[in-house]
Structures are given as structure tokens and as C-alpha cells.
Design an enzyme around this catalytic site. Structure first.
Site, PDB file in Angstrom:
ATOM      1  N   HIS A 223       0.988  -1.104  -0.063  1.00  0.00           N
ATOM      2  CA  HIS A 223      -0.040   0.020   0.071  1.00  0.00           C
ATOM      3  C   HIS A 223       0.878   1.305   0.038  1.00  0.00           C
ATOM      4  CE1 HIS A 223      -3.498  -2.391   0.400  1.00  0.00           C
ATOM      5  NE2 HIS A 223      -4.112  -1.443   0.960  1.00  0.00           N
ATOM      6  N   HIS A 314       0.545  -2.157   9.091  1.00  0.00           N
ATOM      7  CA  HIS A 314       1.985  -2.475   8.945  1.00  0.00           C
ATOM      8  C   HIS A 314       3.081  -1.719  10.095  1.00  0.00           C
ATOM      9  CE1 HIS A 314       1.813  -4.363   4.947  1.00  0.00           C
ATOM     10  NE2 HIS A 314       0.900  -3.147   4.587  1.00  0.00           N
TER      11      HIS A 314
END
Length: 352
Positions: A223, A314
Site C-alpha cells: 500500500h 503495517h
């Protein structure tokens, strides 16, 4: 004891009084100036404006990561690092859910929106030639080459690289593997039949398809990589057009084939006194403003989703590696050609 200040020679593109041309043949003799970081930018480095723009990306990641560490709502929520998602019942925000509409319909198909915005700008903006005209417009063709190179990097990193993409290869190289989520009895049956499906799954997508999970390796944030790569490409294409190719164009430095560091303006095909004056005063035609608005909209949405990714998904290191890979690609396509004349003849420079 005093020391002499080092001086560096470079050629200043001063137009001829006769016709306003800045072709190399019309240059006045080389001027010697004292070395100054603000004046003699290296062709290998971005300008001050480009540095400010690119610095927004690590600052955004830093801001989002600090928020996720300190804010009570995220600290109290249950985050699963393997699934890289919050428990839906305790997700601290709508954007912290993987199923939020912006993630599903914008980020997951992000390159579609990047391509749409890039195409609408490149094909319609008058700074690259007559709108919707491709034949005979060097700037438009070179913009297409730059887009093709950036897209190739996106494919190699996230989709396919002579097999699994680089993201999946890096995960397995760092010790990761696919592990099945199933009962011990079913797992034992699979082992008796030979190599398990999980052992055959070399990509994240294949692992999810068979009901497994990636575990044990380093996962570069796809991403972060996508959102930075796509939006940075749009910004670097937009800036020269939004500034009417003034200021930024002159500030950029290129290394010419004769070994001199010069202003990038020397290579433009419209660098006349009349052209510069017209560029400052010309209003962007209404029929071409749609491409600019589309590119700005996608770039702005990419920044917002980058902030949400930094805040809710993340680890720090996964976000950093996503940033590093994206910056490497941007540098190779948009900054390295300034110091490599042969490469610059193919990919060009935005606004030149």
C-alpha cells in the site's frame, strides 16, 4: 591562514538579444561563479521545491506511525500483525478496517485510478502539445515512456517478476512462508499425499486462496509503495505545468553530453523570451483543466490513504521499505536522467 574558495564553472543559458534563442550555439561565454548550493544544484539531486514535495511522504508516514503509537483508541485496539488488520469489533476507526470502501475501491485498484488520472492530464493539457494529439508531440510521447517505466516497476514489485512479484520474493527470502489454517487431522492427510498446498504457494494471493497466511518474513508494504509511487509520479508531471514551466524548469540542472552542468531550460523547444512571457500570462484552457483536476484529486486521495495506512496498518519497518522501494523507482525515472544524457533523450523531463 586563509584558504581560497573553490569555484565551479557552469554555463548560464542567456538568450541572444537578436532572437531570444537559448540554443547552445547562441550561448554567451561560460560564466564562472562561486560555488553555492542554491545556485549550482547537482543534476543527481532534486531541487528545493522537489525536495519539499518528496519530504511530505516520510513525514506523513512518521505522523501516522506516531499517532498509532500514542493515541488511546489505537493502543486499546487489538491488532493482528499476521493478518495485518484490527479485530473488526475493536477497530479504532472506519479507515482501520480492511473492508472500508476507500481501501476496497481506491487502494486495491489504485493503479487504475493513477493511470486514469495520468492519461487525462497528459492527453489534454496544452503544455504537452495540442489536446488529444499524440502524433508529433515529443513531450507527450516521452511522458508515455516515463509512465511505462513506472508501471513496469509497479508490475515487478506487486504483480509479477518472472514468477512471484518482488514483494512476495522478499518475504520468502527473509524466511517467510505460507502456513495453513486448518485442523491437525486435515493437515496430516495433506502431508501423506505429498507436498502440502501451502508449501506450493509462492505468492501471498495463492496462500490466501487456499486458506493460508503469510508468516515469518518481512512484508514490504504494498500500500505504501503504490500510494507513494503513483502520487509522486503525478506530482512530478504536474508541477512544471502548474508553474507554467517557469522557476522549476530553470532550477533543475542537467549534465549535457559535453560534460557541463546547465539549466534544464536549455533543452526545451520553447525557451524564448516571448514563450516565457506567454507562459506566465496564459490561462489554462477550460477544456484542459479537467486533466489537472483529476490528477490533483487522485494525488490528494493517495496522500490521505497513505496517512491512514501509516496510522492503522503495517509495522514501522514495513512502511519504511515500501517508501524506500517507491523512492528508488521515482529517482531512476525522474532524477537519474538529468545526469545521463542518453537516457534523457528517451524519457525526457517533465516540462522540457
Amino acid at each position: 591562514m586563509t584558504t581560497r574558495r573553490q569555484t565551479t564553472k557552469f554555463e548560464v543559458p542567456i538568450p541572444s538579444r537578436a532572437n531570444g534563442s537559448t540554443k547552445p550555439s547562441d550561448m554567451q561565454p561560460t560564466t564562472t561563479l562561486e560555488e553555492s548550493p542554491s545556485l549550482l544544484n547537482s543534476p543527481f539531486l532534486p531541487t528545493a521545491l522537489e525536495t519539499l514535495l518528496l519530504s511530505l511522504y516520510p513525514l506523513t508516514l512518521l505522523l501516522g506511525s506516531i499517532f498509532s503509537t500514542l493515541h488511546p483508541s489505537t493502543r486499546a485496539a487489538t491488532y493482528n500483525p499476521i493478518a495485518q488488520a484490527y479485530d473488526p469489533s475493536t477497530a479504532p476507526s472506519y479507515f482501520a478496517r480492511k473492508g472500508n470502501l476507500f481501501n476496497v475501491y481506491f487502494v486495491k485498484i489504485g493503479w487504475f485510478w493513477i493511470t486514469l488520472a495520468f492519461s487525462s492530464f497528459i492527453l489534454t493539457h496544452s503544455s504537452l502539445g495540442p489536446p488529444l494529439r499524440v502524433v508529433g508531440t515529443r513531450r507527450r510521447w516521452q511522458a508515455g515512456v516515463r509512465y511505462g517505466l513506472v508501471t513496469l516497476v509497479w508490475v515487478f514489485v506487486t504483480q509479477w517478476f518472472f514468477g512471484p512479484p518482488i514483494i512476495d520474493r522478499s518475504f520468502t527470502w527473509t524466511g517467510g512462508k505460507c502456513e495453513m489454517i486448518e485442523s491437525e487431522t486435515l493437515a496430516a492427510r495433506r502431508e501423506k499425499a505429498g507436498m502440502s498446498q501451502a508449501e506450493k504457494a509462492f505468492t501471498h494471493a495463492a496462500c490466501k486462496t487456499i486458506g493460508g497466511q503469510w508468516r515469518g518474513g518481512h512484508d514490504i508494504s504494498g500500500h505504501v509503495f503504490l500510494l507513494i509511487l503513483g502520487s509522486a509520479m503525478l506530482w512530478l508531471e504536474l508541477l512544471p505545468a502548474l508553474l507554467r514551466m517557469e522557476g522549476l524548469r530553470e532550477a533543475r540542472r542537467v549534465l549535457t553530453k559535453d560534460g557541463l552542468v546547465r539549466s534544464a531550460a536549455i533543452e526545451t523547444d520553447a525557451d524564448t523570451a516571448e514563450g516565457r512571457k506567454e507562459g506566465r500570462n496564459m490561462k489554462i484552457p477550460e477544456e484542459t483543466s479537467l486533466g489537472v483536476k483529476a490528477a490533483l484529486g487522485v494525488a490528494g486521495m493517495s496522500w490521505w490513504m497513505l496517512l491512514m495506512t501509516a496510522a492503522y496498518f503495517h509495522t514501522w519497518f514495513e512502511k519504511f521499505t515500501g517508501l524506500a522501494v517507491a523512492f528508488l523507482a521515482v529517482y531512476l525515472v525522474y532524477f537519474l536522467p538529468r545526469a545521463v544524457p542518453a537516457m534523457r533523450r528517451v524519457v525526457g523531463l517533465p516540462g522540457v
